[in-house]
Scaffold this active site. Structure first.
Site, PDB file in Angstrom:
ATOM      1  N   ASP A  50       9.335  -2.944   1.140  1.00 49.49           N
ATOM      2  CA  ASP A  50       8.710  -2.932  -0.190  1.00 49.49           C
ATOM      3  C   ASP A  50       9.726  -2.682  -1.306  1.00 49.49           C
ATOM      4  OD1 ASP A  50       6.785  -2.479   1.844  1.00 49.49           O
ATOM      5  OD2 ASP A  50       5.399  -1.572   0.417  1.00 49.49           O
ATOM      6  N   HIS A  52       8.454  -3.102  -4.874  1.00 48.95           N
ATOM      7  CA  HIS A  52       7.526  -2.543  -5.868  1.00 48.95           C
ATOM      8  C   HIS A  52       8.094  -2.469  -7.286  1.00 48.95           C
ATOM      9  CE1 HIS A  52       3.961  -1.720  -3.600  1.00 48.95           C
ATOM     10  NE2 HIS A  52       4.631  -1.079  -2.649  1.00 48.95           N
ATOM     11  N   ASP A  78       5.218  -6.916  -0.915  1.00 45.73           N
ATOM     12  CA  ASP A  78       5.062  -5.850  -1.918  1.00 45.73           C
ATOM     13  C   ASP A  78       6.241  -5.843  -2.887  1.00 45.73           C
ATOM     14  OD1 ASP A  78       2.639  -5.229  -0.815  1.00 45.73           O
ATOM     15  OD2 ASP A  78       3.046  -3.092  -0.594  1.00 45.73           O
ATOM     16  N   ASP A  81       4.056  -4.238  -8.626  1.00 39.99           N
ATOM     17  CA  ASP A  81       3.244  -3.021  -8.825  1.00 39.99           C
ATOM     18  C   ASP A  81       4.099  -1.751  -8.712  1.00 39.99           C
ATOM     19  OD1 ASP A  81       0.827  -4.264  -9.366  1.00 39.99           O
ATOM     20  OD2 ASP A  81       0.180  -4.266  -7.272  1.00 39.99           O
ATOM     21  N   ARG A  82       3.598  -0.700  -9.360  1.00 37.17           N
ATOM     22  CA  ARG A  82       4.189   0.651  -9.346  1.00 37.17           C
ATOM     23  C   ARG A  82       5.438   0.758 -10.219  1.00 37.17           C
ATOM     24  NH1 ARG A  82       0.356   4.102  -6.909  1.00 37.17           N
ATOM     25  NH2 ARG A  82      -0.176   3.351  -4.852  1.00 37.17           N
ATOM     26  N   ASN A 110       0.332  -6.706   0.886  1.00 40.99           N
ATOM     27  CA  ASN A 110      -1.029  -6.431   0.405  1.00 40.99           C
ATOM     28  C   ASN A 110      -1.094  -6.333  -1.126  1.00 40.99           C
ATOM     29  OD1 ASN A 110       0.393  -3.826   1.029  1.00 40.99           O
ATOM     30  ND2 ASN A 110      -1.428  -2.952   0.060  1.00 40.99           N
ATOM     31  N   HIS A 111       0.048  -6.072  -1.782  1.00 44.14           N
ATOM     32  CA  HIS A 111       0.049  -6.019  -3.247  1.00 44.14           C
ATOM     33  C   HIS A 111       0.180  -7.397  -3.878  1.00 44.14           C
ATOM     34  CE1 HIS A 111       0.040  -1.739  -4.595  1.00 44.14           C
ATOM     35  NE2 HIS A 111       0.242  -1.565  -3.303  1.00 44.14           N
ATOM     36  N   HIS A 160       4.119  -7.767   6.947  1.00 44.93           N
ATOM     37  CA  HIS A 160       4.145  -6.672   5.988  1.00 44.93           C
ATOM     38  C   HIS A 160       3.586  -5.381   6.576  1.00 44.93           C
ATOM     39  CE1 HIS A 160       4.128  -4.407   2.310  1.00 44.93           C
ATOM     40  NE2 HIS A 160       2.863  -4.117   2.507  1.00 44.93           N
ATOM     41  N   ARG A 208      -6.516   4.063   5.148  1.00 44.71           N
ATOM     42  CA  ARG A 208      -6.380   3.237   3.946  1.00 44.71           C
ATOM     43  C   ARG A 208      -7.691   2.540   3.576  1.00 44.71           C
ATOM     44  NH1 ARG A 208      -0.871   2.001   2.750  1.00 44.71           N
ATOM     45  NH2 ARG A 208       0.600   2.394   4.435  1.00 44.71           N
ATOM     46  N   HIS A 235       5.441  -1.489   4.361  1.00 45.66           N
ATOM     47  CA  HIS A 235       4.089  -1.005   4.018  1.00 45.66           C
ATOM     48  C   HIS A 235       3.944   0.505   3.922  1.00 45.66           C
ATOM     49  CE1 HIS A 235      -0.179  -1.492   3.450  1.00 45.66           C
ATOM     50  NE2 HIS A 235      -0.528  -1.102   4.662  1.00 45.66           N
TER      51      HIS A 235
END
Length: 303
Positions: A50, A52, A78, A81-82, A110-111, A160, A208, A235
């Site tokens: 990731d 991010h 991923d 995001d973040r 998943n993002h 992922h 989750r 992940h």
């Protein structure tokens, strides 16, 4: 569209114009459409977890590991995001993918979804930098075309998140329809949301709320049935940047050091040689003026 000039621009952590983004996404979708749900990847290659949106840390990784096409990369998803620079991060990676399609592999995380990016920052960042949702729409449409998994030299299975009770074989994965938003449940969801667990033997409920926990018997059976030796996945935030599970049959790599600019963790990527020997390279956050450097003793956060 001059890919070389746009890459130079992104390497300065500058985002590109909206028309260039639209053209880039169109070309990237064409490249992804030629790739299978189980994309074959030759060695040598470096496997990265990731990112991010932590663009400066991605640039630090490239300084350490080498720039495409001199180094081959497999990114486990991923990308957004973040972090504060999701636009620049996904733009640079798509530019590298279009410029060097056989040297860079981008898997979906998943993002890489419409729903998640509207909650965790990417949508807002696109609106702030471009003034409309057009660019976000193009990026998320492109996410729908990314392959779900990869296999390095018929030996290392890469995804992922993890495994699925609905997918026993690689052929099962190849048969999935990936050209859609990530579902809330089902095999495609499981590949992006599941996690390994050493405390159970087979399947467990994921905290989750999506995907599953899978134990060592699951990974052993999947690898044996498909003639593979290892699962490489991302992940999960891990404090040292990597973590072995299931008697070293499953490796988690995490690519965002000091995650969310406060977690104090290291990052790591896995190098796979032509002879399929593996090694792990840890790295620290890129230096940032004015940022408080946290020690690695900071408690582990699961964000």
């Amino acid at each position: 569209m001059d890919l070389g000039e746009l890459i130079k621009q992104c390497l300065k952590c500058q985002y590109i114009s909206e028309p260039d983004v639209l053209m880039l996404c169109m070309k990237a979708r064409e490249v992804f459409d030629d790739e299978s749900n189980v994309h074959p990847v030759p060695a040598p290659v470096s496997i990265v977890g990731d990112i991010h949106g932590q663009m400066h840390d991605l640039l630090e990784l490239l300084k350490i590991g080498g720039y495409p096409p001199d180094t081959n990369y497999l990114f486990l998803g991923d990308f957004v995001d973040r972090g504060y620079y999701s636009v620049e991060t996904i733009t640079l990676l798509l530019l590298y993918k279009v410029a060097h399609p056989n040297r860079v592999t981008l898997l979906r995380g998943n993002h890489e979804s419409r729903q998640i990016t509207q909650v965790y920052g990417f949508y807002d960042e696109c609106m702030r930098k471009y003034g409309s949702s057009t660019v976000w729409t193009e990026f998320t449409e492109t996410f729908d075309h990314m392959p779900l998994t990869a296999v390095i030299e018929n030996t290392i299975f890469c995804t992922h998140g993890g495994l699925s009770p609905s997918l026993d074989t690689l052929d099962n994965i190849r048969q999935q329809d990936r050209f859609k938003e990530v579902p809330h449940q089902g095999p495609m969801c499981d590949l992006m949301w599941s996690d390994p667990d050493d405390e159970i033997q087979e399947w467990g409920t994921s905290p989750r709320g999506a995907g599953y926990l899978f134990g060592p018997l699951v990974s052993e059976k999947f690898l044996s049935q498909n003639g593979l030796k290892m699962v490489a996945r991302a992940h999960q935030l891990v404090n040292e940047g990597y973590k072995w599970s299931h008697d070293q049959r499953v490796i988690t790599v995490w690519g965002a050091p000091n995650y969310c600019y406060r977690c104090g963790n290291q990052a790591a990527y896995m190098e796979v040689t032509e002879r399929l020997q593996t090694s792990l390279v840890q790295y620290e956050p890129a230096p940032r003026r004015g940022e408080v450097q946290l020690s690695r003793n900071t408690p582990e956060y699961f964000l």
